[in-house]
Design a protein around this motif. Structure first.
Motif, PDB file in Angstrom:
ATOM      1  N   VAL A  20       0.741  -1.103   0.095  1.00 15.89           N
ATOM      2  CA  VAL A  20       0.060  -0.031   0.170  1.00 15.89           C
ATOM      3  C   VAL A  20       0.937   1.256   0.002  1.00 15.89           C
ATOM      4  CG1 VAL A  20      -1.532   1.221   1.473  1.00 15.89           C
ATOM      5  CG2 VAL A  20      -2.042  -1.143   1.049  1.00 15.89           C
ATOM      6  N   SER A  21       2.059   1.209   0.713  1.00 15.91           N
ATOM      7  CA  SER A  21       2.919   2.273   0.799  1.00 15.91           C
ATOM      8  C   SER A  21       3.506   2.730  -0.603  1.00 15.91           C
ATOM      9  CB  SER A  21       4.172   1.730   1.805  1.00 15.91           C
ATOM     10  OG  SER A  21       5.070   2.923   1.665  1.00 15.91           O
ATOM     11  N   LYS A  74       0.466   4.002  -2.780  1.00 21.65           N
ATOM     12  CA  LYS A  74       0.083   5.459  -2.549  1.00 21.65           C
ATOM     13  C   LYS A  74       1.070   6.653  -3.169  1.00 21.65           C
ATOM     14  CE  LYS A  74      -2.464   4.854   1.721  1.00 21.65           C
ATOM     15  NZ  LYS A  74      -2.553   5.040   3.131  1.00 21.65           N
ATOM     16  N   SER A  75       2.078   6.077  -3.244  1.00 21.94           N
ATOM     17  CA  SER A  75       3.256   6.953  -3.761  1.00 21.94           C
ATOM     18  C   SER A  75       3.621   6.765  -5.595  1.00 21.94           C
ATOM     19  CB  SER A  75       4.755   6.816  -2.995  1.00 21.94           C
ATOM     20  OG  SER A  75       5.093   5.639  -3.178  1.00 21.94           O
TER      21      SER A  75
END
Length: 886
Positions: A156-157, A160-161
């Motif tokens: 997810v990290s 998101k980026s």
């Protein structure tokens, strides 16, 4: 959590104390339990304090021996709870790793799974994965893997980026160490990849999920099929459908809707229809999305009648109309310019109690824009305010329409109305206005709008700069265009190949080829890679500037840059080489084009046909004309003009005239060039009557003969010794305000001299000089010879000297004519001087000229000069005798 436990325990403890006075000895048990709770609270408080102390030490300075000593004095052997607490509280991943390694060394034990997972979560939150592979490898060696939560956090990290490739690599890294990534990690990443159409990565993850035994759903199949279909990879999408069915999954309405929409949008309309009918056969009821998608697909593929039938089927027995279907159908009518039908459908929607949306009105306004009905569009715009609030696209459509119409004042009023409605022009609005004003040649207004942009609200983008640079350059304001290019660089916008193409083309167009070359070099220096269109444009400009070898080199550079020359590249090369006199190379280049698999368009056929005709391969050109027709390309006036001209030049005039009749039967508007070619051809073979008929036909068609046309006819008449008729034509030419050129006068002077009307020829010569027309060598030679023969030797000699003084280079015929004239006028020594000059220049002195000069020298008793001329005469006679013998 600590506070809640503490509060609960205190309440229990106080309750116990209050009950102690009411209870018997059993109250001691309550005191024991409360004491245990109190102990736990104190323990948690202790750990929390120790965590805070450790974090305070770690954040106190850079990692080193001082930090390590401070940590050792605080706790020689940290417990797992303390380590986990510290890792969870720290924000700096590098500090966490240092602490993680230090505690590992101090305890001489492997960290627990929770500690490793805490470290992984911290890495995810910091988006720093330098040590990720090492940590995962350690976890693999000690026999446990990342938790589902840690795995999801890592993916997810990255998502998101927008680092989707990195997320994919993390999952592959986990698979490398035999871990089982979480189900949600896979689905999250597949969903993110679907938004950027990374179909191959999605499919890899999908197959990995199946290998790991995860149960895939219809929704997941739908996501993959949508992406593959939108990319046009129909076979892959169909394979996924087959795989889904083989796994006993039943397609739902959503999947069918996706298939209809996506397959239709990539041009597979029949396949979209198949899904629509299959859906009904499976017992599924098409919903509004199904109908709307299918109608949209049919409209965009120009199958409007089928779309109408489907729309009417949808509307049968329907009480509440579907606004989306109406919008789509109105858009369909708009695409083909059927405003009346679109407007009628809008009224029908209103009558059914459905309020048309802004989308419907925008479709109608777009349709009116295509038809150029500006006033009607403004009326509709006022009417729409009763039903829908105009949005930014509405105003943009109107501004575009008004600017195209050249009505800047009303466009600015609409812009003002937009601001009053609380909408502010975006960069699209500005780009529309600048582009349309440039095309309407209202450059000052376009520049004014650009300079008036509020950069805090709306900054110009690459399209803004490109439109204005191109508009200024096309209309000769290349200096302004270049200044704008410099401003673009100053504003950190990166010019693309389109900007450089415009600058190069417009500098060359203004005759500033050196600046054009500099722009190309600057583009390469700035690291902007040229595209094929730029290289084609540059090559065309270089050829037109007369740099033939440079143009050839650029054609080779196209290949060196990794491009395959397209049909336009070859067309430019052939056309420019033909104009430069290298028509004989046409066949070789045509063969290379065919070998490469280039599909010729009309322009390419015209170029190659012209090249063949100019290189004398008229039969080949004729064959190519027939091939062009068989391939479905309609020959143009240029095509027929090239072949007719080629046939006329080799005296195949009957075939040329048949082609003329064929062109007329095809409804092609014939131009003056074609008629002039035929007049020239008929005239050269003495078919004057046919030449006159062609002239008469072109005038009946409303065409006016130009100077070249008249010259062709005059030349034909002079060659047929119809000089008087030629003079009549010359008068007609002047009566029709067609200005004669130096060729016209040369033809007539030559004709008059031939029939020994030298005085009349000299009158034309004087008229020619009054028109400031410069005679060519042939005209000078003809006039000098004519004057000399007429006995006007002084005028002839004066004309000869003037010719040389003006930089003219007399030829052999000119020298021989003046020598004979001077000899006949008893100016033997003047004639002899020119005789010597003729020999020095390497020109041949005719036998007749030598005889006339020799006679004049004898009469003047110039015996020495006569002896030299006699010797030359003997040598000339010997050489002529020898050549006859051989």
């Amino acid at each position: 959590i600590s506070l809640c436990i503490r509060t609960t325990c205190c309440q229990i403890f106080n309750t116990c104390k209050s009950l102690s006075s009411l209870s018997d000895g059993s109250s001691s048990e309550l005191y024991k339990k409360s004491a245990i709770f109190e102990g736990k609270i104190n323990s948690i408080e202790g750990v929390r304090k120790e965590v805070d102390d450790v974090c305070c030490i770690l954040e106190g300075g850079p990692w080193g021996s001082a930090i390590e000593n401070a940590l050792s004095s605080l706790n020689e052997k940290p417990q797992p709870g303390l380590i986990i607490g510290v890792l969870r509280k720290l924000k700096d991943v590098n500090l966490a790793i240092n602490y993680f390694r230090w505690t590992e060394k101090k305890t001489d034990q492997v960290h627990c799974p929770e500690a490793y997972n805490s470290l992984l979560i911290l890495m995810a939150r910091n988006k720093k994965f330098d040590c990720l592979e090492q940590v995962l490898e350690e976890m693999s060696m000690v026999g446990f893997g990342p938790s589902s939560n840690a795995c999801i956090e890592l993916v997810v990290s990255c998502v998101k980026s927008q680092k989707l490739r990195e997320a994919f690599d993390i999952i592959q890294m986990m698979r490398k160490f035999k871990f089982r990534p979480a189900f949600s990690a896979y689905t999250t990443l597949i969903g993110a990849l679907s938004a950027v159409f990374e179909s191959d990565l999605m499919l890899t993850l999908f197959h990995q999920m199946q290998e790991l035994g995860y149960e895939v759903s219809v929704h997941l199949f739908t996501t993959l099929i949508r992406v593959f279909a939108k990319e046009g990879r129909v076979d892959a999408a169909l394979n996924l459908l087959d795989e889904m069915r083989s796994n006993c999954f039943e397609a739902d309405v959503v999947l069918y809707n996706v298939c209809i929409d996506c397959f239709g949008k990539v041009g597979k309309v029949d396949m979209a229809w198949k899904f629509f009918h299959e859906m009904k056969a499976q017992g599924l009821v098409p919903d509004d999305v199904t109908f709307t998608s299918m109608i949209g697909v049919l409209c965009k593929s120009n199958r409007l009648q089928e779309a109408i039938e489907l729309f009417e089927l949808m509307e049968q027995d329907r009480k509440v109309p579907c606004a989306y279907a109406y919008n789509t159908m109105i858009m369909g009518y708009g695409l083909v310019g059927k405003f009346d039908e679109a407007s009628g459908l809008l009224e029908r929607q209103k009558a059914k109690g459905s309020i048309p949306s802004v989308i419907s009105y925008n479709c109608i306004l777009t349709c009116l824009g295509k038809k150029g009905k500006v006033q009607e569009a403004l009326r509709i715009f006022e009417d729409m305010k009763k039903d829908a609030v105009p949005n930014l696209p509405t105003y943009n459509i109107l501004i575009d329409m008004l600017c195209k119409d050249g009505n800047l004042e009303d466009a600015l009023k609409i812009q003002g109305a937009m601001k009053e409605a609380g909408l502010y022009p975006n960069v699209i609005t500005v780009n529309i206005m600048i582009d349309r004003l440039c095309k309407a040649q209202k450059l000052d207004e376009a520049v004014s709008i650009f300079e008036g942009m509020d950069h805090k609200v709306c900054c110009p983008n690459e399209v803004t700069f490109c439109s204005l640079i191109d508009g200024l350059g096309k209309h000769g304001r290349v200096n302004d265009a270049y200044r704008l290019y410099e401003k673009m660089l100053d504003s950190d916008k990166i010019p693309n190949a389109v900007v450089y193409t415009s600058l190069i083309r417009n500098f060359f167009k203004c005759g500033r080829k050196e600046d054009g070359h500099k722009i190309y070099k600057e583009m390469l220096r700035r690291g902007c890679a040229p595209d094929l269109m730029l290289l084609n444009t540059y090559m065309d400009c270089v050829f037109k500037a007369g740099e033939i070898e440079k143009g050839r080199a650029l054609f080779e550079e196209i290949k060196a840059q990794g491009f395959i020359p397209d049909v336009q590249s070859y067309s430019i090369l052939i056309h420019c080489l033909v104009k430069a006199g290298f028509a004989h190379e046409t066949y070789q280049l045509f063969h290379a084009m065919k070998e490469q698999g280039c599909i010729l368009d009309t322009r390419a056929y015209n170029t190659v046909i012209d090249g063949f005709c100019k290189s004398g391969k008229v039969n080949k050109a004729y064959q190519l004309l027939e091939e062009m027709k068989s391939k479905g390309h309609q020959p143009t006036v240029v095509t027929y003009g090239s072949v007719i001209d080629g046939l006329s030049k080799i005296d195949r005039l009957d075939e040329a005239y048949m082609l003329l009749e064929e062109a007329k039967s095809q409804g092609i508007e014939l131009n003056l060039v074609i008629y002039s070619s035929l007049i020239d051809g008929f005239g050269k073979v003495g078919r004057i009557d046919e030449a006159y008929l062609i002239l008469e036909e072109l005038m009946q068609k409303g065409l006016t003969p130009n100077t070249y046309t008249w010259n062709c006819l005059l030349d034909a008449l002079v060659k047929a010794e119809e000089v008087d008729e030629a003079l009549v034509c010359f008068k007609s030419m002047k009566d029709m305000n067609c200005p004669p050129n130096h060729i016209t006068y040369s033809i007539l002077i030559n004709g008059l001299c031939k029939i020994r009307k030298f005085n009349k020829a000299f009158v034309l010569w004087q008229e020619m000089e009054k028109q400031w027309l410069k005679p060519n060598t042939i005209t000078y030679t003809t006039m000098i010879s004519g004057l000399a023969k007429a006995g006007n030797v002084a005028e002839a000699h004066g004309l000869f000297e003037r010719f040389k003084a003006n930089g003219g280079i007399p030829d052999s015929a000119c020298y021989n004519a003046i020598i004979e004239g001077l000899s006949n006028a008893n100016r033997a020594m003047d004639a002899y001087k020119l005789f010597e000059e003729t020999r020095q220049k390497g020109f041949n002195v005719h036998t007749k000229t030598c005889v006339v000069l020799l006679d004049a020298l004898h009469k003047a008793e110039c015996l020495e000069q006569a002896a030299i001329v006699g010797a030359v005469l003997k040598e000339t006679a010997k050489s002529q005798h020898a050549s006859k013998y051989w």
